[in-house]
Design an enzyme around this catalytic site. Structure first.
Site, mmCIF file in Angstrom:
data_model
loop_
_atom_site.group_PDB
_atom_site.id
_atom_site.type_symbol
_atom_site.label_atom_id
_atom_site.label_comp_id
_atom_site.label_asym_id
_atom_site.label_seq_id
_atom_site.Cartn_x
_atom_site.Cartn_y
_atom_site.Cartn_z
ATOM 1 N N ARG A 227 -7.560 -0.685 -6.562
ATOM 2 C CA ARG A 227 -7.506 0.860 -5.752
ATOM 3 C C ARG A 227 -7.641 1.710 -6.202
ATOM 4 N NH1 ARG A 227 -5.177 1.293 0.076
ATOM 5 N NH2 ARG A 227 -6.570 1.908 0.050
ATOM 6 N N ARG B 214 0.776 -1.216 -0.200
ATOM 7 C CA ARG B 214 0.276 -0.023 -0.039
ATOM 8 C C ARG B 214 0.637 1.734 0.278
ATOM 9 N NH1 ARG B 214 2.072 1.884 3.537
ATOM 10 N NH2 ARG B 214 0.841 3.762 3.793
ATOM 11 N N GLY B 215 -0.077 2.746 0.087
ATOM 12 C CA GLY B 215 1.471 3.562 -0.535
ATOM 13 C C GLY B 215 0.986 4.041 -2.060
ATOM 14 N N ALA B 216 0.711 4.983 -2.247
ATOM 15 C CA ALA B 216 0.719 5.257 -3.190
ATOM 16 C C ALA B 216 1.704 5.201 -4.628
ATOM 17 C CB ALA B 216 -0.360 6.966 -3.339
ATOM 18 N N ASN C 194 -5.915 11.777 1.234
ATOM 19 C CA ASN C 194 -4.383 10.999 1.437
ATOM 20 C C ASN C 194 -5.778 10.759 2.373
ATOM 21 O OD1 ASN C 194 -2.245 10.292 1.965
ATOM 22 N ND2 ASN C 194 -2.401 12.003 3.960
ATOM 23 N N LYS C 195 -4.580 9.114 3.074
ATOM 24 C CA LYS C 195 -5.435 8.704 4.170
ATOM 25 C C LYS C 195 -6.191 9.594 4.897
ATOM 26 C CE LYS C 195 -5.166 5.455 5.000
ATOM 27 N NZ LYS C 195 -5.628 4.122 4.385
ATOM 28 N N ASP D 273 -2.119 11.239 -2.017
ATOM 29 C CA ASP D 273 -2.435 9.734 -2.966
ATOM 30 C C ASP D 273 -3.587 10.063 -4.302
ATOM 31 O OD1 ASP D 273 -3.036 8.358 -0.322
ATOM 32 O OD2 ASP D 273 -3.299 6.816 -1.213
#
Lengths: 345, 345
Positions: free
Chosen positions: B90, B47-49, B246-247, B236
């Site tokens: 995603r 995970r993580g853009a 973002n998150k 993101d």
């Protein structure tokens, strides 16, 4: 709907619905001594500012029963010390100190040991009864402020469980629901101890009020998306200027509500007022164990030895609060004047 | 310090450090097909853009290897479909779509199946290499903005694990730390999946940077108390006007930072820019399973059947962002112009 009974006085003991076990288990802790009650408060088997006030009052009644003496002075000395211990169990909610002081004052000039015991028990049950009545009154007053439909956001648990019964913030929601049956609730889970997920969700489910649970950090963006009509929370201590200490995260919700023009209401009985605190700066903020953050049952969520900051409360400056709802009336800014007036009445 | 390697290309497979198992276990998922990679992205094992961008690029290289054909057109058709599947894993981080498009474009006019395969693999490894280089460059640029001492707040994980390696927000913190050795970090645990507690805390501990963990809702009050010098987060997707997805929770932190005059920095490579999105309103926000909120291992934290809202991201309007740090330079408001210029260069 069966009423939720967080605290029950038997005359010999205080039966405490163990809030650390909910919603999986409805266990009762039977506290027979003031130390039992203080430990239940520290361990958060009973929590919520008004509830720990009521529990603290009963703790003093138990303390008086435990001493085998006919010397009323000796008893008063013992009670003063027990009162300090009970008050020290949790520092932020002022209701605990308020209730202990009030029962001790009621028994102060009693002529005999028997009279001390009687007065303590009488005053404790009065505090309990008055707290429930205050909640119902706040429910009526607060329900006027809520929209006829829409989503109400609440944080932590300010329900029946957090009080003598009925609830402060949830009492308002409940009273509004009973009028129009057209509200929805957004409940934050409230890390670290998940009072929102475990307790508020449980209470609202029992009441049949449609509720969605969110992680704490999702509440802000749902406000920004226009999905929240107002925010309603309880309080642990309200300073003379209206600054309000409440569960960690309340400040953040208030800032985001303010930024999005979402009304932000604090619901608390006048026993939560501390006019000796000029502003929120003098309210002591309890810092609790890192384990509350790090452990989930036996499982560690972070690397071993991780350092943690775990303040249990924060202070919301009065400028972010749209109104404070008490049993004696709804106070609007400027709070200094309005709160003084309430207490003077 | 051993470098953290989130993704490793073997020529035959993509070795993925399983981020759902950290920090307790350092397990590796060996993805041999593009479907394996898409599943690892969906399941957040990677995970993580930027990291899912790199993984998506390698997924296409794996897709091309899997087809037994000598017909380059058939292969391209197959790849187009596989690319859609990978991209759909995603929706919010634009890096995934960006990377898939970029590798497909690199192979678009290849003359043979062999050449398609070679170009896809070459472009994927280039994306990976460039991402690490971009992170290092952002580290250098961003470290100039950080104070020489004080506490930096970060949310979720924008570290080596979230990228091809080194990290975006944590890359900046790391570069600043290497210069002055005088920073402290406040890491939010980041519910529901605890990337802050599990991943960021783990990375910072390995780097030896003094770190405290907090529940998400405690960050705001620590800013209000003056304990935070600046906030640094990843992204993101960044719209043309600077609005940043973002998150979940980032928006709230940005509002509270703004309210307290705490600088709020976004760190992201230019692959995170989506200039086709005029504002944040057109960024799709992924809503994930209620179980992420409700379950802890096998244990339920709320009453059975509890309804949940679980948006995985939020959008922070550009007006709350002090600067956007990219590998091509630091952009300050107004972002529209600055971001256009970056891309044109």
């Amino acid at each position: 709907m069966p009423e939720i009974v967080p605290l029950e006085w038997t005359g010999e003991a205080l039966r405490i619905l163990d809030q650390t076990k909910l919603p999986q288990e409805q266990a009762v802790v039977v506290a027979r001594t003031y130390v039992d009650v203080a430990n239940a408060i520290k361990g958060m088997q009973v929590r919520g500012a008004p509830a720990i006030g009521v529990a603290g009052a009963y703790a003093m009644a138990l303390a008086a029963k435990a001493v085998a003496t006919s010397d009323v002075r000796r008893l008063q000395g013992y009670l003063a010390e027990a009162g300090q211990q009970v008050t020290a169990a949790r520092p932020t909610a002022v209701n605990l100190a308020w209730a202990v002081k009030r029962v001790l004052k009621a028994a102060a000039n009693a002529a005999s040991v028997g009279e001390v015991r009687q007065r303590l028990e009488g005053e404790a049950t009065a505090i309990h009864r008055e707290d429930i009545a205050a909640n119902r009154r706040m429910g009526v007053l607060g329900s006027e402020l809520l929209p006829k439909e829409g989503t109400v956001l609440t944080h932590c648990n300010a329900g029946a469980l957090a009080t003598g019964g009925y609830g402060t913030a949830l009492g308002v929601i409940r009273a509004a629901w009973e009028k129009h049956r057209n509200l929805r609730v957004l409940a934050t889970e409230t890390r670290p101890l998940l009072q929102g997920a475990r307790l508020t969700a449980w209470e609202l489910t029992q009441m049949g009020i449609p509720t969605h649970l969110v992680v704490d950090s999702a509440a802000g963006s749902l406000m920004a998306r226009g999905e929240v009509a107002c925010v309603v929370v309880g309080a642990d201590r309200i300073a003379a200027n209206g600054d309000t200490a409440n569960k960690i995260g309340t400040y953040t919700l208030a800032v985001v509500a303010h930024e999005n023009n979402v009304p932000f209401y604090v619901v608390a009985p006048t026993s939560t007022l501390d006019l000796s605190a000029a502003t929120g700066e003098s309210i002591p903020i309890e810092e609790r164990s890192p384990d509350e953050v790090l452990l989930w049952g036996a499982r560690m969520i972070a690397p071993k030895g991780m350092a943690v900051r775990n303040p249990a409360f924060d202070v919301t400056p009065a400028r972010y609060i749209s109104a404070i709802i008490t049993e004696r009336g709804v106070v609007r800014p400027p709070y200094g004047e309005g709160l003084q007036k309430l207490v003077a009445e």
